[in-house]
Design an enzyme around this catalytic site. Sequence first.
Site, PDB file in Angstrom:
ATOM      1  N   LEU A 218       0.769  -1.653   0.222  1.00 49.75           N
ATOM      2  CA  LEU A 218      -0.397   0.184  -0.525  1.00 49.75           C
ATOM      3  C   LEU A 218       0.561   1.244   0.003  1.00 49.75           C
ATOM      4  O   LEU A 218       1.416   1.818   1.133  1.00 49.75           O
ATOM      5  CB  LEU A 218      -1.000   0.116   0.843  1.00 49.75           C
ATOM      6  CG  LEU A 218      -2.136  -0.965   1.145  1.00 49.75           C
ATOM      7  CD1 LEU A 218      -2.240  -1.037   2.913  1.00 49.75           C
ATOM      8  CD2 LEU A 218      -2.709  -1.744   0.198  1.00 49.75           C
ATOM      9  N   CYS A 219       0.726   1.695  -1.353  1.00 45.71           N
ATOM     10  CA  CYS A 219       2.036   3.008  -1.568  1.00 45.71           C
ATOM     11  C   CYS A 219       0.499   3.834  -1.631  1.00 45.71           C
ATOM     12  O   CYS A 219       1.420   5.179  -2.362  1.00 45.71           O
ATOM     13  CB  CYS A 219       2.943   2.894  -2.295  1.00 45.71           C
ATOM     14  SG  CYS A 219       3.969   1.134  -2.111  1.00 45.71           S
ATOM     15  N   ALA A 220      -0.396   4.851  -1.323  1.00 46.72           N
ATOM     16  CA  ALA A 220      -1.049   5.270  -1.971  1.00 46.72           C
ATOM     17  C   ALA A 220      -1.196   7.335  -1.271  1.00 46.72           C
ATOM     18  O   ALA A 220      -1.507   7.513  -1.172  1.00 46.72           O
ATOM     19  CB  ALA A 220      -2.463   4.999  -2.633  1.00 46.72           C
TER      20      ALA A 220
ATOM     21  N   GLY B 171      -8.073   5.367   2.398  1.00 47.60           N
ATOM     22  CA  GLY B 171      -8.140   5.029   3.457  1.00 47.60           C
ATOM     23  C   GLY B 171      -7.049   3.412   2.393  1.00 47.60           C
ATOM     24  O   GLY B 171      -7.535   2.724   1.416  1.00 47.60           O
ATOM     25  N   THR B 172      -7.132   2.181   4.321  1.00 50.89           N
ATOM     26  CA  THR B 172      -5.274   1.678   3.816  1.00 50.89           C
ATOM     27  C   THR B 172      -6.603   0.321   3.507  1.00 50.89           C
ATOM     28  O   THR B 172      -6.230  -0.660   2.407  1.00 50.89           O
ATOM     29  CB  THR B 172      -4.960   0.920   5.205  1.00 50.89           C
ATOM     30  OG1 THR B 172      -5.897   1.252   5.867  1.00 50.89           O
ATOM     31  CG2 THR B 172      -3.991   1.994   5.682  1.00 50.89           C
TER      32      THR B 172
ATOM     33  N   HIS C 159      30.865  25.177   1.235  1.00 46.21           N
ATOM     34  CA  HIS C 159      31.415  26.151   2.463  1.00 46.21           C
ATOM     35  C   HIS C 159      31.116  26.291   4.328  1.00 46.21           C
ATOM     36  O   HIS C 159      29.948  26.545   3.863  1.00 46.21           O
ATOM     37  CB  HIS C 159      32.569  27.176   1.968  1.00 46.21           C
ATOM     38  CG  HIS C 159      31.938  27.470   0.529  1.00 46.21           C
ATOM     39  ND1 HIS C 159      32.900  27.521  -0.771  1.00 46.21           N
ATOM     40  CD2 HIS C 159      30.348  28.270   0.255  1.00 46.21           C
ATOM     41  CE1 HIS C 159      31.834  28.006  -0.963  1.00 46.21           C
ATOM     42  NE2 HIS C 159      30.403  28.696  -1.013  1.00 46.21           N
TER      43      HIS C 159
ATOM     44  N   GLU D 194      -9.181  -9.298  19.521  1.00 45.68           N
ATOM     45  CA  GLU D 194      -9.372  -7.408  19.530  1.00 45.68           C
ATOM     46  C   GLU D 194      -8.921  -6.422  19.184  1.00 45.68           C
ATOM     47  O   GLU D 194      -7.117  -6.821  19.134  1.00 45.68           O
ATOM     48  CB  GLU D 194      -9.373  -7.147  21.545  1.00 45.68           C
ATOM     49  CG  GLU D 194     -10.553  -5.383  21.246  1.00 45.68           C
ATOM     50  CD  GLU D 194     -10.453  -5.440  22.852  1.00 45.68           C
ATOM     51  OE1 GLU D 194     -11.552  -6.158  23.544  1.00 45.68           O
ATOM     52  OE2 GLU D 194     -10.916  -3.916  23.169  1.00 45.68           O
TER      53      GLU D 194
ATOM     54  N   ASN E  57      -0.386  -3.606  15.661  1.00 41.66           N
ATOM     55  CA  ASN E  57      -0.477  -3.351  14.102  1.00 41.66           C
ATOM     56  C   ASN E  57       0.672  -3.363  13.522  1.00 41.66           C
ATOM     57  O   ASN E  57       1.076  -2.333  13.266  1.00 41.66           O
ATOM     58  CB  ASN E  57      -1.416  -3.169  14.215  1.00 41.66           C
ATOM     59  CG  ASN E  57      -2.137  -3.698  12.043  1.00 41.66           C
ATOM     60  OD1 ASN E  57      -1.095  -4.066  11.881  1.00 41.66           O
ATOM     61  ND2 ASN E  57      -2.922  -3.196  11.829  1.00 41.66           N
TER      62      ASN E  57
END
Length: 398
Positions: free
Chosen positions: A6-8, A79-80, A306, A142, A156
């Site tokens: 997931l990279c969005a 969302g993921t 420099h 849970e 997670n």
Amino acid sequence: MDAVILCAGKGTRLLPLTENRPKPMLPVGGKPILEYIIEKVENLVDNIYLVVKYKKDVIIDYFRDHPKVKFVEQGDIDGTGYALLSARNFLGDEFLVINGDIVFEDRLKEILLHENAMGLVEVENPKEFGVVVLDRESNIVEIEEKPENPKSNLINGGIYKFQSDILDILEDLEPSERGEVELTDAIKELIRERKIKGIKLKGYWNDIGRPWDLLDSNRHILKGIKREIKGEIGENVIIEGNVVVEEDAVIRHNTVIEGPAVIKSGAVVGPLTYIRPYTVLMEDTFVGNSSEIKNSIIMRGTKIPHLSYIGDSIIGENCNFGCNTITANLRFDNKPVKVNIKGRVVESVRKLGVIMGDNVKTGIQVSFMPGVKVGSNSWIGPNLLVDKDVKSNTFIYK
Ligand code: TTP
């Protein structure tokens, strides 16, 4: 079996570093975060689907020739969960899912043994994450997002193995209060019907959310490098410890480099420059006479010619520093440096310098106070002390 990465996401907590690139393309140890994830999964799966959207071209340009990588664009919802659902038409009965913004060591073998599994990490500060509770057989019972009173210190880890029924659940989910279809909401439903094994991940793990996470992971990667000197080394140069000097990099005379450090191809260092541990100079950078760089990531094309000191900082691409540009990285009272993240001032780490976007120019004798952020394309006039964040595309002058 395939993998979905997931990279969005927009990576807003990492601004200004994510102004011109998505979070998975930020470099640690000289390579994008995403490249390490791909290297971990490429021998385990048939196809690697990268779900992209925000600044997608940066990802596509970099990985387009990888034989197993394919790109899927995330639809209009955030969302993921929606990111994973966007790959639905390509996926088989079971698949691996990994967040594109984590740096980890685990070899994923144990996760792959189970039908449904989630990688877990033991942390001291679970409040900021998705906290997981297990039963006696290590099945997840849970998950609670950012709870006030966490019921465990297991969180997670953003690595999952699923069967295709997760996609059916996602399809029926309504967006959450923040308008996102979240993967954890689907997992909450899944645990009512199926067992999801919680697997404690081995070794280093970090979820790159804020700028100082990037420096932490950079240090972790650099601890594992081996000495490899291929570039051109001038007279009286001292290179101590595990340092990589890539081909076509030039280290001019009387420079000292203390490893671990990486000097990428096309970089020029010296004469009389001091590179201290945990520094990465990306391609085509220049660090010149009497400049000192420590625990910092200097991105492609940036010039520090420099008399500068850059410590505990992340500097974007193609910046140009006037003579004697200096960063402060430590408060007098030794307290954590405060940083503004999305309008909220948060405590970061004890030592943090400047967080700078791309194409920034500084005049002579510019100083930055610890933890300030400078947006891309800004110009800072000479002899200024920058003690507040600077927006992108601004010109500050006395
Ligand atoms: P997050 O870190 O929760 O979200 P983000 O990348 O948008 O960052 P920020 O909160 O700073 O704005 O994302 C977790 C993972 O999921 C990360 O790898 C990005 C990915 N993701 C998507 O692919 N699509 C999305 O719509 C979102 C929100 C995240």
